[in-house]
Write an enzyme that holds these catalytic residues in place. Structure first.
Site, PDB file in Angstrom:
ATOM      1  N   GLY A 295       2.420   9.407  -0.400  1.00 51.18           N
ATOM      2  CA  GLY A 295       1.334   8.572   0.363  1.00 51.18           C
ATOM      3  C   GLY A 295       0.303   9.539   1.266  1.00 51.18           C
ATOM      4  O   GLY A 295       1.056  11.073   1.442  1.00 51.18           O
ATOM      5  N   ASP A 411       2.042   1.711  10.625  1.00 47.19           N
ATOM      6  CA  ASP A 411       1.775   2.447   9.555  1.00 47.19           C
ATOM      7  C   ASP A 411       2.124   1.426   8.851  1.00 47.19           C
ATOM      8  O   ASP A 411       2.753   1.247   7.754  1.00 47.19           O
ATOM      9  CB  ASP A 411       2.671   3.366   8.993  1.00 47.19           C
ATOM     10  CG  ASP A 411       1.278   4.402   7.588  1.00 47.19           C
ATOM     11  OD1 ASP A 411       0.217   3.493   7.513  1.00 47.19           O
ATOM     12  OD2 ASP A 411       1.969   5.117   6.538  1.00 47.19           O
TER      13      ASP A 411
END
Ligand SMILES: *[C@@H]1O[C@H](CO)[C@@H](O)[C@H](O)[C@H]1NC(C)=O
Ligand SMILES: *[C@@H]1O[C@H](CO)[C@@H](O)[C@H](O)[C@H]1NC(C)=O
Ligand SMILES: *[C@@H]1O[C@H](CO)[C@@H](O)[C@H](O)[C@H]1NC(C)=O
Ligand SMILES: *[C@@H]1O[C@H](CO)[C@@H](O)[C@H](O)[C@H]1NC(C)=O
Ligand SMILES: *[C@@H]1O[C@H](CO)[C@@H](O)[C@H](O)[C@H]1NC(C)=O
Ligand SMILES: *[C@@H]1O[C@H](CO)[C@@H](O)[C@H](O)[C@H]1NC(C)=O
Ligand SMILES: *[C@@H]1O[C@H](CO)[C@@H](O)[C@H](O)[C@H]1NC(C)=O
Ligand SMILES: *[C@@H]1O[C@H](CO)[C@@H](O)[C@H](O)[C@H]1NC(C)=O
Length: 575
Positions: A295, A411
């Site tokens: 990520g 997130d």
């Protein structure tokens, strides 16, 4: 002369025998080199006579040389560790249906007890209807047709649940018994050998005629025969030392690893994340061999702590910020426990390197199921989508409200929602999370965190408001709308440009009172789709103050949805 020689020989052989008879019979034993050491009050069946142990402390070795505790005729548990000083035993249940064992097991007749602090975490319910809420973890092996049995955490969650068709089976279990690792600690009060052990002495049964067994504390090694048989003794001692040394050096590495695992298990049970060095992290991930994903904030690798314990290790990229702060934050986050939140089990703060270690879930993230075409055939029903949405919402609500400190995730996105084999969602990845007190209305941040497409406007510009828990609400709203749309919210590849921004498109349709025609197959589905959409649109309100709290979101998702008011247009930033 001759006689005295004979006598000496005779004496020494007698001593020899007596030393070995004394030491051998109840000598400390093990089922395997790495197995826990077995000594009083435990005794090892087939290796030691039963007077070497205390009643109820029978152990045996399995075919695989694992140490087994016999709690009753039918209940045997694998023993991982015995702590003689704290009188605790770490056990593991090899049976798939662990709970059956606990139900038939009457611990009051055994010397062992669950550690109190672990005890109240799961309740079992015998229901006359099928429950699909994610809080209900099915327990197939206890269920009979028409009467499914579910395990439910006895945290605050119960108040949300409809238990009207369920009967509580009065039992509370340590949560570990339902965890995949299935390890839990029990302790014993009697016999009390703690003080003996801490003084390095030996505990044993007192030879007495009374019914009730008593124990006594004796000096560790019997010195008297040693002095007399000093020559003999020293030879054996030397041989022993040599063998021990060989064993020690060849097992040193293994033992170090073993110790690390034990430390991890201790921490795991104490709900405390373990700290690892970078070298450990390398070992755990086998030199970063098995990459699970990547990520914006780091790469995730699969790791192994032992044969049974798998973890996901995220190495944080470009981590700025102070090491102490990082450690404080992960330690707090390691103490949280919720069905819908992945557990943080360890971390690494070694020089400039930072890593966080989570429990590993073998199944895929929600992202795969919503966006990927290969999983499309696996398409989740609306019912399932609703359950997933509710689970995620409850997980976030727990992060926001359930602990002493508010945990802001920052997130939330489909990629970070993992699904287990029952499609129960778990929120993962706290790499960006931030702690703040519940009263705090604003969080100061030096850099925007999050992922584009899910980031709340105030994260990018403070003109729209303060960064707070409402920023997670925004991300959740975006996630919800992607679940509804079955696509990325922003997709410039769609043919009709008016559909490129899905939230706006769907808002306009709903606002004009139109029916939703998106992947709907069954009658009731329209209803769910509409509800999820409206909640999603409430969550993505431009100004944080206009967004609901996660608590309200949970209530909205649990409700029928008919009466939900249409939110104001989220796509105007003028007021
Ligand atoms: C168990 O231990 C014995 C000797 O201690 C060894 O011979 C045997 O191979 C071991 N069995 C397994 C399955 O490890
Ligand atoms: C467990 O055993 C104790 C005494 O041994 C007995 O009083 C108790 O009723 C038993 N409990 C169950 C649930 O069988
Ligand atoms: C659940 O209830 C049903 C009906 O009363 C019963 O037959 C079944 O044995 C119960 N299950 C358990 C595990 O107690
Ligand atoms: C709870 O469930 C029962 C049966 O499953 C149902 O009849 C009842 O209406 C439900 N109650 C609520 C408040 O949803
Ligand atoms: C999906 O299902 C259809 C028929 O139901 C089949 O033809 C197709 O190959 C499947 N696709 C995948 C990726 O499995
Ligand atoms: C993931 O979930 C699917 C669907 O339930 C299941 O078939 C599969 O075995 C699971 N995979 C793993 C690795 O558990
Ligand atoms: C933002 O936070 C500051 C103090 O932290 C407060 O004075 C201000 O009113 C807040 N703004 C909004 C829009 O809530
Ligand atoms: C694009 O969408 C608009 C509104 O949804 C619709 O009026 C128009 O006919 C669509 N155009 C095409 C080419 O599908």
């Amino acid at each position: 002369m001759c006689n005295s020689l004979k006598m000496a020989l005779c004496l020494s052989s007698f001593l020899f025998v007596s030393i070995f008879a004394e030491v051998d019979e109840c000598k400390e034993s093990r089922c395997a080199v790495q197995g826990p050491s077995i000594r009083f009050p435990f005794w090892l069946k087939d290796h030691q006579p039963d007077h070497c142990g205390y009643p109820g402390f029978k152990l045996s070795c399995s075919e695989k040389n694992q140490t087994m505790l016999h709690l009753s005729h039918s209940v045997k548990l694998l023993v991982r560790k015995i702590d003689y000083k704290s009188q605790e035993i770490l056990v593991h249940d090899q049976d798939d249906c662990r709970l059956t064992q606990f139900l038939i097991l009457n611990l009051s007749s055994s010397p062992f007890h669950f550690l109190q602090e672990n005890q109240v975490d799961y309740s079992l319910f015998n229901c006359s209807s099928t429950k699909t809420d994610s809080e209900f973890q099915p327990v197939p092996c206890l269920s009979v047709p028409a009467y499914p049995v579910y395990a439910v955490t006895s945290w605050a969650l119960i108040r949300y649940l409809n238990l009207s068709s369920c009967l509580k089976i009065h039992i509370s279990l340590p949560y570990q018994t339902l965890e995949p690792e299935n390890l839990f600690t029990m302790n014993w009060v009697k016999p009390m050998c703690k003080s003996c052990e801490t003084e390095g002495k030996k505990c044993r049964l007192k030879k007495s005629s009374s019914e009730e067994p008593h124990t006594e504390c004796i000096k560790g090694a019997s010195k008297t025969p040693m002095v007399t048989g000093v020559t003999l003794g020293s030879i054996f001692l030397m041989l022993g030392v040599i063998t021990l040394y060989h064993k020690y050096s060849s097992n040193k590495l293994e033992r170090e690893n073993q110790m690390k695992i034990e430390k991890f298990l201790e921490d795991y049970i104490a709900l405390k994340p373990s700290r690892y060095s970078y070298v450990d992290v390398k070992k755990i991930t086998n030199q970063f061999k098995d990459k699970l994903g990547e990520g914006g904030y780091g790469i995730v690798y699969k790791g192994t702590l032992s044969n049974e314990v798998f973890v996901a290790v995220k190495i944080l990229k470009n981590f700025k910020g102070n090491g102490e702060e990082f450690i404080n934050e992960v330690e707090t986050m390691g103490t949280i426990h919720h069905v819908n939140v992945v557990r943080l089990v360890g971390f690494c703060a070694d020089g400039f390197r930072r890593a966080v270690i989570y429990e590993y879930l073998p199944n895929e993230s929600l992202e795969k199921f919503i966006f990927s075409t290969t999983f499309k055939n696996y398409s989740l029903s609306w019912e399932k989508l609703q359950n997933i949405a509710l689970g995620v919402a409850k997980g976030i609500e727990y992060l926001h409200q359930g602990c002493d400190q508010r945990i802001l995730h920052f997130d939330i996105k489909p990629h970070n929602i993992l699904l287990d084999h029952n499609f129960n969602p778990k929120i993962s990845d706290f790499g960006l999370a931030k702690l703040c007190s519940k009263e705090q209305s604003a969080v100061s941040m030096t850099a925007a965190r999050g992922t584009m497409g899910y980031i709340a406007p105030e994260m990018l510009s403070r003109n729209f408001g303060n960064v707070s828990y409402k920023s997670d609400v925004y991300s959740f709203g975006m996630l919800l709308l992607e679940m509804v749309g079955g696509r990325k919210n922003i997709d410039v590849t769609v043919e009709n440009s008016s559909q490129a921004y899905f939230p706006e498109w769907i808002y306009n349709h709903l606002d004009q009172g139109e029916e939703l025609h998106i992947r709907i197959e069954e009658e009731g589905d329209t209803h769910i789709a509409r509800k999820l959409t409206i909640v999603g649109l409430w969550c993505i309100q431009w100004y944080p103050v206009d967004r609901p709290s996660m608590k309200l979101v949970v209530q909205m998702l649990e409700g029928e949805g008919e009466s939900l008011p249409m939110p104001p247009n989220p796509f105007t930033c003028t007021r």
